[in-house]
Write a protein that holds these residues in place. Structure first.
Motif, PDB file in Angstrom:
ATOM      1  N   PHE A 415       0.820  -1.204   0.000  1.00  0.00           N
ATOM      2  CA  PHE A 415       0.000   0.000   0.000  1.00  0.00           C
ATOM      3  C   PHE A 415       0.862   1.265   0.000  1.00  0.00           C
ATOM      4  O   PHE A 415       0.501   2.278  -0.592  1.00  0.00           O
ATOM      5  N   GLN A 416       2.005   1.213   0.704  1.00  0.00           N
ATOM      6  CA  GLN A 416       2.850   2.401   0.759  1.00  0.00           C
ATOM      7  C   GLN A 416       3.335   2.794  -0.634  1.00  0.00           C
ATOM      8  O   GLN A 416       3.486   3.983  -0.930  1.00  0.00           O
ATOM      9  N   GLU A 417       3.580   1.810  -1.491  1.00  0.00           N
ATOM     10  CA  GLU A 417       3.964   2.107  -2.865  1.00  0.00           C
ATOM     11  C   GLU A 417       2.780   2.696  -3.629  1.00  0.00           C
ATOM     12  O   GLU A 417       2.904   3.712  -4.317  1.00  0.00           O
ATOM     13  N   ARG A 418       1.636   2.055  -3.500  1.00  0.00           N
ATOM     14  CA  ARG A 418       0.456   2.526  -4.223  1.00  0.00           C
ATOM     15  C   ARG A 418       0.068   3.935  -3.799  1.00  0.00           C
ATOM     16  O   ARG A 418      -0.345   4.759  -4.624  1.00  0.00           O
ATOM     17  N   ASP A 419       0.209   4.235  -2.502  1.00  0.00           N
ATOM     18  CA  ASP A 419      -0.171   5.552  -1.994  1.00  0.00           C
ATOM     19  C   ASP A 419       0.748   6.664  -2.495  1.00  0.00           C
ATOM     20  O   ASP A 419       0.361   7.840  -2.499  1.00  0.00           O
ATOM     21  N   ASN A 420       1.961   6.298  -2.890  1.00  0.00           N
ATOM     22  CA  ASN A 420       2.948   7.315  -3.247  1.00  0.00           C
ATOM     23  C   ASN A 420       3.394   7.263  -4.699  1.00  0.00           C
ATOM     24  O   ASN A 420       4.246   8.058  -5.106  1.00  0.00           O
ATOM     25  N   ASN A 421       2.859   6.329  -5.471  1.00  0.00           N
ATOM     26  CA  ASN A 421       3.263   6.213  -6.867  1.00  0.00           C
ATOM     27  C   ASN A 421       2.030   5.906  -7.710  1.00  0.00           C
ATOM     28  O   ASN A 421       1.481   4.799  -7.648  1.00  0.00           O
ATOM     29  N   THR A 422       1.596   6.884  -8.496  1.00  0.00           N
ATOM     30  CA  THR A 422       0.385   6.707  -9.299  1.00  0.00           C
ATOM     31  C   THR A 422       0.568   5.690 -10.423  1.00  0.00           C
ATOM     32  O   THR A 422      -0.413   5.274 -11.046  1.00  0.00           O
ATOM     33  N   ASN A 423       1.800   5.276 -10.679  1.00  0.00           N
ATOM     34  CA  ASN A 423       2.063   4.282 -11.723  1.00  0.00           C
ATOM     35  C   ASN A 423       1.966   2.842 -11.236  1.00  0.00           C
ATOM     36  O   ASN A 423       2.157   1.916 -12.028  1.00  0.00           O
ATOM     37  N   THR A 424       1.686   2.660  -9.954  1.00  0.00           N
ATOM     38  CA  THR A 424       1.625   1.300  -9.401  1.00  0.00           C
ATOM     39  C   THR A 424       0.554   0.491 -10.126  1.00  0.00           C
ATOM     40  O   THR A 424      -0.607   0.910 -10.208  1.00  0.00           O
ATOM     41  N   PRO A 425       0.900  -0.685 -10.649  1.00  0.00           N
ATOM     42  CA  PRO A 425      -0.078  -1.488 -11.404  1.00  0.00           C
ATOM     43  C   PRO A 425      -1.187  -2.055 -10.518  1.00  0.00           C
ATOM     44  O   PRO A 425      -1.086  -2.044  -9.289  1.00  0.00           O
ATOM     45  N   ALA A 426      -2.206  -2.572 -11.145  1.00  0.00           N
ATOM     46  CA  ALA A 426      -3.264  -3.266 -10.416  1.00  0.00           C
ATOM     47  C   ALA A 426      -2.690  -4.553  -9.826  1.00  0.00           C
ATOM     48  O   ALA A 426      -1.774  -5.163 -10.377  1.00  0.00           O
ATOM     49  N   ASP A 427      -3.223  -4.956  -8.687  1.00  0.00           N
ATOM     50  CA  ASP A 427      -2.782  -6.200  -8.059  1.00  0.00           C
ATOM     51  C   ASP A 427      -3.225  -7.402  -8.872  1.00  0.00           C
ATOM     52  O   ASP A 427      -4.299  -7.380  -9.493  1.00  0.00           O
ATOM     53  N   PRO A 428      -2.430  -8.473  -8.877  1.00  0.00           N
ATOM     54  CA  PRO A 428      -2.863  -9.702  -9.545  1.00  0.00           C
ATOM     55  C   PRO A 428      -4.035 -10.313  -8.797  1.00  0.00           C
ATOM     56  O   PRO A 428      -4.196 -10.099  -7.584  1.00  0.00           O
ATOM     57  N   SER A 429      -4.841 -11.081  -9.498  1.00  0.00           N
ATOM     58  CA  SER A 429      -6.005 -11.706  -8.846  1.00  0.00           C
ATOM     59  C   SER A 429      -5.593 -12.829  -7.924  1.00  0.00           C
ATOM     60  O   SER A 429      -6.301 -13.151  -6.967  1.00  0.00           O
ATOM     61  N   PHE A 430      -4.427 -13.444  -8.184  1.00  0.00           N
ATOM     62  CA  PHE A 430      -3.965 -14.559  -7.350  1.00  0.00           C
ATOM     63  C   PHE A 430      -2.458 -14.574  -7.315  1.00  0.00           C
ATOM     64  O   PHE A 430      -1.809 -14.404  -8.340  1.00  0.00           O
TER      65      PHE A 430
END
Length: 430
Positions: A415-430
């Motif tokens: 989450f810390q990456e996603r919160d600070n980097n708008t380029n963070t990809p979507a999480d894999p489903s599994f």
């Protein structure tokens, strides 16, 4: 043996200056309140050596480092480990698998953050070493730091579908295949540097001892194999000296973190005496690698992890000789050269010792085998030979093992990456 303490306290700030900011987001720009001191350190041989030694500290020496978190994350999701205490929430998430593993998991966060910090600090060394007058010493700094940068990139590429393309602010992401290619490029640059200016003896005497050149070739072979570049994997495997060990060494001051965790008997231990393998992959009862990697201890006696988590000073291999031989066996098998594949596989199957004491000591396999049967046997023996190395999840994908036999295929982004980097990809489903 040199331990991992810094060569001088004057430069500890330089080694650690990006860590605090890294905890908030490992792809933000690294700011340091004592930047002037760090800049001075990065112009000196002594200061750059301290930063380089710091790479190994970050990789190996704490529960936040790459080594522990790679082994733990991999071990839980591939059924190598059994959770001993459900109060360990990050381990519980990984042991449960599936959607229980999310961006809050601190094992994944520590792995992600430590790997990115290593990449950042290694780049500082590689860039600034080129300015030194002693080119042999600079060559050592570049090669040594490149090993840790490649390991960091490789670990990220093993566990995530996409990885950051550098450590700048709001950095873009690249595919994991591009990540493996990037790790190989880093190692290629190191070999080119060494060829132009051989590493000085003065450098080797100032850093913890590892077999630099063989380690570079071994890692190139590993990541080429993971990339499906079999010709390169084979060439690099042949360049590795299997008679010399290359490992992270520890002592009472800088202890083996796996031993520290295992000896508490409160986090994880081997799932079972079969190392979590089932069906046709169950080890032979006479396989000497089972008593190498596991031991019955305590009262009442319970199964515990041995191998490279046996004592405070037990070294942890950067690669095993068996891994390199099995790379050649796999390459031959994938190229349908079945007899040569069997010959290489039997080197591992019949081996009675190696520089780390890992040996199956079994009778030779005789066949005949189909290509698929040989690939299945290579997977089986990689799973045993490389137990708790952090490599099994990559093997399970590469050998098309059933999804049901692992608890995640790829990991979600912290989450810390996603919160600070708008380029963070979507999480894999599994």
């Amino acid at each position: 043996m040199k331990n991992l303490r810094y060569t001088t306290s004057k430069y500890i700030t330089c080694v650690a200056f990006s860590w605090a900011v890294c905890l908030s987001s490992c792809t933000k720009e690294y700011q340091d309140p004592s930047r002037a001191k760090a800049d001075v350190a990065l112009t000196s041989q002594q200061g750059l050596t301290a930063v380089a030694i710091g790479l190994q500290r970050v990789y190996t020496l704490s529960r936040t480092g790459v080594m522990f978190n790679s082994v733990a994350a991999n071990g839980f999701v591939t059924n190598e480990f059994s959770l001993l205490n459900s109060g360990n929430i990050p381990e519980l998430q990984l042991s449960t698998g599936g959607t229980a593993v999310d961006g809050t998991n601190t094992i994944l966060f520590n792995l992600w953050t430590s790997a990115n910090k290593i990449i950042y600090d290694a780049d500082l060394v590689i860039t600034n070493a080129n300015n030194l007058g002693d080119k042999g010493y600079a060559s050592g700094l570049i090669a040594y730091s490149s090993i840790f940068k490649a390991l960091a990139i490789g670990n990220l590429s093993q566990y995530w579908e996409r990885i950051p393309d550098g450590t700048g602010k709001n950095v873009a992401f690249i595919t994991r295949d591009a990540g493996f290619a990037k790790a190989i490029s880093v190692l290629d640059n190191a070999l080119t540097t060494i060829a132009a200016n051989p590493i000085s003896t003065g450098f080797n005497s100032n850093v913890p001892a590892i077999n630099i050149v063989s380690t570079i070739h071994a890692l190139k072979a590993r990541y080429a194999l993971f990339s499906g570049n079999y010709a390169l994997a084979f060439t690099e495997a042949n360049a590795v000296d299997l008679t010399r060990a290359s490992a992270f060494n520890f002592d009472a001051t800088s202890p083996n973190i796996l031993f520290t965790i295992i000896s508490s008997n409160n986090v994880f231990q081997p799932l079972n005496a079969n190392l979590g393998l089932s069906g046709a992959n169950v080890p032979d009862v006479a396989d000497k690698r089972i008593p190498f990697y596991t031991v019955l201890a305590g009262a009442p006696a319970t199964l515990r992890m041995a191998g490279f988590a046996t004592a405070t000073s037990t070294p942890f291999p950067i690669y095993l000789p068996g891994e390199i031989t099995l790379i050649k066996a796999e390459v031959y098998a994938r190229q349908s050269d079945l007899q040569k594949a069997l010959t290489e596989l039997n080197i591992v199957v019949t081996k009675t010792t190696d520089v780390f004491g890992v040996a199956a000591a079994l009778p030779a396999l005789t066949g005949p085998y189909t290509q698929q049967q040989l690939l299945d046997l290579v997977y089986k023996h990689r799973s045993i030979e490389l137990y708790a190395s952090g490599l099994k999840i990559e093997d399970m994908r590469r050998f098309n093992q059933p999804i049901a036999e692992r608890k995640r295929n790829f990991f979600p982004y912290p989450f810390q990456e996603r919160d600070n980097n708008t380029n963070t990809p979507a999480d894999p489903s599994f």
